[in-house]
Design a protein around this motif. Structure first.
Motif, PDB file in Angstrom:
ATOM      1  N   GLU A   1      -0.407  -7.204   4.083  1.00  0.00           N
ATOM      2  CA  GLU A   1       0.522  -8.200   4.605  1.00  0.00           C
ATOM      3  C   GLU A   1       0.630  -8.105   6.132  1.00  0.00           C
TER       4      GLU A   1
ATOM      5  N   THR B   1      -2.729  -9.243   7.774  1.00  0.00           N
ATOM      6  CA  THR B   1      -2.898 -10.692   7.734  1.00  0.00           C
ATOM      7  C   THR B   1      -2.043 -11.371   8.794  1.00  0.00           C
TER       8      THR B   1
ATOM      9  N   THR C   1      -2.514 -14.685   0.814  1.00  0.00           N
ATOM     10  CA  THR C   1      -2.037 -13.312   1.023  1.00  0.00           C
ATOM     11  C   THR C   1      -1.016 -12.933  -0.032  1.00  0.00           C
TER      12      THR C   1
END
Length: 91
Positions: free
Chosen positions: A57, A60, A82
């Motif tokens: 996370e 990204t 994601t």
């Protein structure tokens, strides 16, 4: 989340995982029953998966920011992808 915050968070989670592993090692040395050992191994697997999701996370978000993606639809698609990968990791 800053790189330093992520680093501290990851190290804290790794410390917890390391503690669980040491506990499992002691259970094996102490001839604890397989059911208890497997339960603890499941907890470690879950913790590793959650750590992977946490790193994914953050990574990204950093990539999107670095690439300066402004298109809201593209950002949303990446965010949805994601979230799907994180959901899969956490199972």
């Amino acid at each position: 989340m800053t790189n330093e915050q992520l680093r501290k968070s990851v190290l804290q989670r790794l410390g917890s995982i390391k503690g669980h592993i040491a506990g499992i090692e002691n259970m094996v040395k102490g001839n604890k029953n397989c059911e208890d050992i497997l339960f603890q191994l499941g907890a470690v697997t879950g913790a590793v998966n959650k750590l992977s999701a946490h790193i994914l996370e953050s990574y990204t978000e950093a990539c999107i920011d670095e690439a300066s993606i402004k298109d809201a639809k593209v950002r949303q698609r990446i965010d949805d992808l994601t979230k799907m990968m994180i959901t899969m990791l956490r199972k």
